[in-house]
Motif scaffolding. Structure first.
Motif, mmCIF file in Angstrom:
data_model
loop_
_atom_site.group_PDB
_atom_site.id
_atom_site.type_symbol
_atom_site.label_atom_id
_atom_site.label_comp_id
_atom_site.label_asym_id
_atom_site.label_seq_id
_atom_site.Cartn_x
_atom_site.Cartn_y
_atom_site.Cartn_z
ATOM 1 N N ASP A 20 1.223 8.217 -1.901
ATOM 2 C CA ASP A 20 0.745 9.398 -2.631
ATOM 3 C C ASP A 20 0.882 10.674 -1.803
ATOM 4 N N ASN A 21 1.754 10.636 -0.780
ATOM 5 C CA ASN A 21 2.082 11.787 0.055
ATOM 6 C C ASN A 21 0.935 12.249 0.951
ATOM 7 N N THR A 22 -0.005 11.363 1.254
ATOM 8 C CA THR A 22 -1.092 11.676 2.174
ATOM 9 C C THR A 22 -0.622 11.372 3.593
ATOM 10 N N GLU A 23 -0.796 12.353 4.482
ATOM 11 C CA GLU A 23 -0.371 12.170 5.864
ATOM 12 C C GLU A 23 -1.440 11.437 6.653
ATOM 13 N N HIS A 24 -1.008 10.447 7.437
ATOM 14 C CA HIS A 24 -1.900 9.651 8.281
ATOM 15 C C HIS A 24 -1.370 9.665 9.706
ATOM 16 N N GLY A 25 -1.511 10.794 10.373
ATOM 17 C CA GLY A 25 -1.001 10.894 11.731
ATOM 18 C C GLY A 25 0.483 11.184 11.742
ATOM 19 N N SER A 26 1.071 11.008 12.905
ATOM 20 C CA SER A 26 2.487 11.295 13.059
ATOM 21 C C SER A 26 3.050 10.416 14.164
ATOM 22 N N PHE A 27 4.332 10.541 14.367
ATOM 23 C CA PHE A 27 4.962 9.854 15.490
ATOM 24 C C PHE A 27 6.025 10.775 16.064
ATOM 25 N N TRP B 130 -1.475 11.493 17.281
ATOM 26 C CA TRP B 130 -2.386 12.207 16.405
ATOM 27 C C TRP B 130 -1.540 13.291 15.750
ATOM 28 N N PRO B 131 -1.885 13.777 14.587
ATOM 29 C CA PRO B 131 -1.037 14.757 13.889
ATOM 30 C C PRO B 131 -0.593 15.909 14.786
#
Length: 80
Positions: A9-16, A52-53
């Motif tokens: 649903d295009n929700t961001e959960h952190g990054s890499f 972390w984002p």
């Protein structure tokens, strides 16, 4: 380069973050192993690490090596 972890649903959960280690850098790291830490990479290629984002690493180690940046991105996103 930083990439987001995004669900269906295009929700961001952190990054890499994806980094490239050249053969020259890997060789330097092997020659200077006495200065290595847990993030030192000894083989050339592309690697990814959870963050972390847009911020500091949230993982233990880099995952890789991969031949291309896109292979590293696909692996980080679960092969998508």
């Amino acid at each position: 380069m930083y990439y987001p972890f995004v669900d269906d649903d295009n929700t961001e959960h952190g990054s890499f973050e994806v980094v490239q280690v050249s053969a020259l850098e890997a060789n330097y790291n092997r020659e200077n192993i006495d200065h290595a830490d847990s993030y030192t990479i000894f083989e050339p290629g592309f690697y990814w690490i959870a963050c972390w984002p847009g911020c500091l690493p949230d993982g233990d180690d880099f995952t890789g090596p991969f031949k291309t940046e896109m292979e590293a991105v696909a692996d980080a996103r679960g092969g998508v």
